[in-house]
Scaffold this motif. Structure first.
Motif, PDB file in Angstrom:
ATOM      1  N   ARG A 116      21.723  -4.519  -2.967  1.00  0.00           N
ATOM      2  CA  ARG A 116      22.903  -5.139  -2.372  1.00  0.00           C
ATOM      3  C   ARG A 116      23.692  -4.074  -1.621  1.00  0.00           C
ATOM      4  NH1 ARG A 116      27.259  -3.767  -5.709  1.00  0.00           N
ATOM      5  NH2 ARG A 116      26.640  -3.148  -7.820  1.00  0.00           N
ATOM      6  N   VAL A 117      24.647  -4.520  -0.828  1.00  0.00           N
ATOM      7  CA  VAL A 117      25.589  -3.599  -0.174  1.00  0.00           C
ATOM      8  C   VAL A 117      26.564  -3.126  -1.236  1.00  0.00           C
ATOM      9  CG1 VAL A 117      27.387  -3.381   1.578  1.00  0.00           C
ATOM     10  CG2 VAL A 117      25.345  -4.757   2.063  1.00  0.00           C
ATOM     11  N   ALA A 118      26.571  -1.835  -1.509  1.00  0.00           N
ATOM     12  CA  ALA A 118      27.385  -1.302  -2.611  1.00  0.00           C
ATOM     13  C   ALA A 118      28.863  -1.606  -2.427  1.00  0.00           C
ATOM     14  CB  ALA A 118      27.167   0.203  -2.736  1.00  0.00           C
ATOM     15  N   GLU A 119      29.336  -1.619  -1.201  1.00  0.00           N
ATOM     16  CA  GLU A 119      30.758  -1.832  -0.937  1.00  0.00           C
ATOM     17  C   GLU A 119      31.168  -3.301  -0.979  1.00  0.00           C
ATOM     18  OE1 GLU A 119      29.346   1.866   1.266  1.00  0.00           O
ATOM     19  OE2 GLU A 119      28.625  -0.177   0.946  1.00  0.00           O
ATOM     20  N   ALA A 120      30.213  -4.216  -0.960  1.00  0.00           N
ATOM     21  CA  ALA A 120      30.538  -5.645  -0.914  1.00  0.00           C
ATOM     22  C   ALA A 120      31.172  -6.101  -2.224  1.00  0.00           C
ATOM     23  CB  ALA A 120      29.283  -6.466  -0.628  1.00  0.00           C
ATOM     24  N   PRO A 121      32.193  -6.942  -2.170  1.00  0.00           N
ATOM     25  CA  PRO A 121      32.861  -7.395  -3.396  1.00  0.00           C
ATOM     26  C   PRO A 121      32.043  -8.367  -4.225  1.00  0.00           C
ATOM     27  CG  PRO A 121      33.850  -8.434  -1.471  1.00  0.00           C
ATOM     28  CD  PRO A 121      32.886  -7.414  -0.951  1.00  0.00           C
ATOM     29  N   ALA A 122      30.993  -8.961  -3.640  1.00  0.00           N
ATOM     30  CA  ALA A 122      30.149  -9.894  -4.380  1.00  0.00           C
ATOM     31  C   ALA A 122      28.794  -9.988  -3.700  1.00  0.00           C
ATOM     32  CB  ALA A 122      30.805 -11.276  -4.447  1.00  0.00           C
ATOM     33  N   ALA A 123      27.789 -10.394  -4.471  1.00  0.00           N
ATOM     34  CA  ALA A 123      26.443 -10.549  -3.924  1.00  0.00           C
ATOM     35  C   ALA A 123      25.671 -11.566  -4.745  1.00  0.00           C
ATOM     36  CB  ALA A 123      25.709  -9.210  -3.907  1.00  0.00           C
ATOM     37  N   LEU A 124      24.820 -12.332  -4.071  1.00  0.00           N
ATOM     38  CA  LEU A 124      23.970 -13.335  -4.701  1.00  0.00           C
ATOM     39  C   LEU A 124      22.524 -12.855  -4.617  1.00  0.00           C
ATOM     40  CD1 LEU A 124      25.482 -16.511  -2.966  1.00  0.00           C
ATOM     41  CD2 LEU A 124      26.196 -15.482  -5.148  1.00  0.00           C
ATOM     42  N   GLU A 125      21.907 -12.607  -5.759  1.00  0.00           N
ATOM     43  CA  GLU A 125      20.502 -12.215  -5.783  1.00  0.00           C
ATOM     44  C   GLU A 125      19.652 -13.483  -5.766  1.00  0.00           C
ATOM     45  OE1 GLU A 125      19.630  -9.566  -8.999  1.00  0.00           O
ATOM     46  OE2 GLU A 125      21.461  -8.399  -8.700  1.00  0.00           O
ATOM     47  N   CYS A 126      18.700 -13.552  -4.837  1.00  0.00           N
ATOM     48  CA  CYS A 126      17.955 -14.788  -4.615  1.00  0.00           C
ATOM     49  C   CYS A 126      16.448 -14.571  -4.631  1.00  0.00           C
ATOM     50  CB  CYS A 126      18.328 -15.394  -3.258  1.00  0.00           C
ATOM     51  SG  CYS A 126      20.092 -15.709  -3.037  1.00  0.00           S
ATOM     52  N   LYS A 127      15.747 -15.560  -5.159  1.00  0.00           N
ATOM     53  CA  LYS A 127      14.301 -15.654  -5.039  1.00  0.00           C
ATOM     54  C   LYS A 127      14.001 -16.625  -3.896  1.00  0.00           C
ATOM     55  CE  LYS A 127      12.950 -13.295  -8.805  1.00  0.00           C
ATOM     56  NZ  LYS A 127      12.011 -12.151  -8.786  1.00  0.00           N
ATOM     57  N   TRP A 128      13.144 -16.182  -2.977  1.00  0.00           N
ATOM     58  CA  TRP A 128      12.784 -17.027  -1.843  1.00  0.00           C
ATOM     59  C   TRP A 128      12.013 -18.251  -2.332  1.00  0.00           C
ATOM     60  CZ3 TRP A 128       7.758 -18.109  -0.002  1.00  0.00           C
ATOM     61  CH2 TRP A 128       7.707 -18.780   1.224  1.00  0.00           C
ATOM     62  N   LEU A 129      12.420 -19.439  -1.865  1.00  0.00           N
ATOM     63  CA  LEU A 129      11.750 -20.683  -2.231  1.00  0.00           C
ATOM     64  C   LEU A 129      10.827 -21.179  -1.124  1.00  0.00           C
ATOM     65  CD1 LEU A 129      14.620 -22.716  -3.944  1.00  0.00           C
ATOM     66  CD2 LEU A 129      12.660 -21.631  -5.059  1.00  0.00           C
ATOM     67  N   GLN A 130      11.376 -21.323   0.069  1.00  0.00           N
ATOM     68  CA  GLN A 130      10.565 -21.800   1.188  1.00  0.00           C
ATOM     69  C   GLN A 130      11.277 -21.535   2.501  1.00  0.00           C
ATOM     70  OE1 GLN A 130      10.320 -26.144   1.795  1.00  0.00           O
ATOM     71  NE2 GLN A 130      11.804 -26.416   0.137  1.00  0.00           N
ATOM     72  N   THR A 131      10.487 -21.555   3.565  1.00  0.00           N
ATOM     73  CA  THR A 131      11.017 -21.498   4.922  1.00  0.00           C
ATOM     74  C   THR A 131      10.619 -22.786   5.624  1.00  0.00           C
ATOM     75  OG1 THR A 131      10.869 -19.078   5.028  1.00  0.00           O
ATOM     76  CG2 THR A 131      10.991 -20.265   7.120  1.00  0.00           C
ATOM     77  N   VAL A 132      11.606 -23.466   6.176  1.00  0.00           N
ATOM     78  CA  VAL A 132      11.368 -24.753   6.828  1.00  0.00           C
ATOM     79  C   VAL A 132      11.477 -24.562   8.343  1.00  0.00           C
ATOM     80  CG1 VAL A 132      12.115 -27.153   7.035  1.00  0.00           C
ATOM     81  CG2 VAL A 132      12.386 -25.939   4.845  1.00  0.00           C
ATOM     82  N   PRO A 133      10.362 -24.723   9.084  1.00  0.00           N
ATOM     83  CA  PRO A 133      10.461 -24.673  10.548  1.00  0.00           C
ATOM     84  C   PRO A 133      11.259 -25.880  11.045  1.00  0.00           C
ATOM     85  CG  PRO A 133       8.171 -24.470   9.795  1.00  0.00           C
ATOM     86  CD  PRO A 133       8.984 -24.934   8.618  1.00  0.00           C
ATOM     87  N   LEU A 134      12.232 -25.641  11.907  1.00  0.00           N
ATOM     88  CA  LEU A 134      13.070 -26.722  12.422  1.00  0.00           C
ATOM     89  C   LEU A 134      12.501 -27.175  13.766  1.00  0.00           C
ATOM     90  CD1 LEU A 134      16.551 -25.209  11.480  1.00  0.00           C
ATOM     91  CD2 LEU A 134      15.126 -26.797  10.162  1.00  0.00           C
ATOM     92  N   LYS A 135      11.707 -28.243  13.720  1.00  0.00           N
ATOM     93  CA  LYS A 135      10.989 -28.686  14.906  1.00  0.00           C
ATOM     94  C   LYS A 135      11.945 -29.353  15.897  1.00  0.00           C
ATOM     95  CE  LYS A 135       6.706 -29.403  12.319  1.00  0.00           C
ATOM     96  NZ  LYS A 135       5.657 -30.373  11.914  1.00  0.00           N
ATOM     97  N   PRO A 136      11.892 -28.960  17.160  1.00  0.00           N
ATOM     98  CA  PRO A 136      12.807 -29.538  18.154  1.00  0.00           C
ATOM     99  C   PRO A 136      12.378 -30.922  18.603  1.00  0.00           C
ATOM    100  CG  PRO A 136      11.331 -27.971  19.197  1.00  0.00           C
ATOM    101  CD  PRO A 136      11.019 -27.927  17.724  1.00  0.00           C
ATOM    102  N   LEU A 137      13.312 -31.656  19.197  1.00  0.00           N
ATOM    103  CA  LEU A 137      12.983 -32.937  19.820  1.00  0.00           C
ATOM    104  C   LEU A 137      11.938 -32.711  20.901  1.00  0.00           C
ATOM    105  CD1 LEU A 137      16.550 -34.491  20.289  1.00  0.00           C
ATOM    106  CD2 LEU A 137      14.759 -35.340  18.766  1.00  0.00           C
TER     107      LEU A 137
END
Length: 200
Positions: A116-137
């Motif tokens: 994390r950024v040491a200076e940041a007042p808070a941080a969320l540690e996350c496990k990657w779930l998925q990446t969703v491609p956002l298909k255009p019209l």
């Protein structure tokens, strides 16, 4: 006026000024080989009690490292860190440290590899779930991707916890507006409302 996205009549897309202010997901991610990236994303939000998502325009390092390493950290961008956050958005060559470029320090996370950024007042540690491609019209290859992660650990600087509650305003998070605008939360902006009881 009416703004047509197919024929822009303003220098900046007004969507970013209307859907605002937007929280900033300041993402640190690490590849399996240990390459580190830090970048701010203003298309970011919590999407469940224990899930967050950010949208990447193009397959940028934060996204590809999150997928490759299976983890990422959302650091809180605060008013005190605004210059560092902005500096970390510079388009650096892969392998050049955004932390070093922005004059920021790393701190070890508890349950994920990316720091994390040491200076940041808070941080969320996350496990990657998925990446969703956002298909255009109209079809075609997606250019925007929604990266979703599950929060597995939360860091909050003890200075911002009082009476069992996190003091958001005291952390002074910054948020994104349109064009070059940012906004800051301050204690003076805070007000409280309680959910109403159901009718009889």
């Amino acid at each position: 006026m009416h703004y047509d996205l197919a024929a822009p009549s303003l220098p900046h897309n007004p969507l970013k000024a209307i859907v605002a202010p937007r929280p900033i997901g300041w993402i640190s991610a690490m590849s399996r080989e240990g390459a580190l990236n830090l970048a701010p994303y203003s298309f970011f939000n919590a999407v469940a009690d224990d899930m967050v998502a950010f949208s990447s325009s193009g397959r940028k390092d934060a996204m590809t490292f999150a997928e490759d390493g299976g983890e990422f950290v959302c650091n809180l961008a605060s008013y005190d860190l605004r210059e560092g956050m902005n500096a970390s958005s510079a388009p650096l060559a892969r392998g050049h440290s955004e932390f070093e470029h922005a004059g920021l320090r790393t701190a070890p996370s508890r349950l994920v590899r990316p720091p994390r950024v040491a200076e940041a007042p808070a941080a969320l540690e996350c496990k990657w779930l998925q990446t969703v491609p956002l298909k255009p019209l109209g079809g075609g290859e997606p250019t925007n991707f929604l990266v979703i992660g599950q929060v597995v650990s939360i860091y909050v600087d003890d200075r911002f916890v009082a009476d069992g509650l996190v003091d958001t305003a005291a952390m002074r998070p910054i948020m994104r507006g349109g064009a070059f605008d940012y906004f800051s939360v301050t204690p003076e902006n805070r007000f409280e409302m309680r959910r109403p009881k159901g009718g009889g």
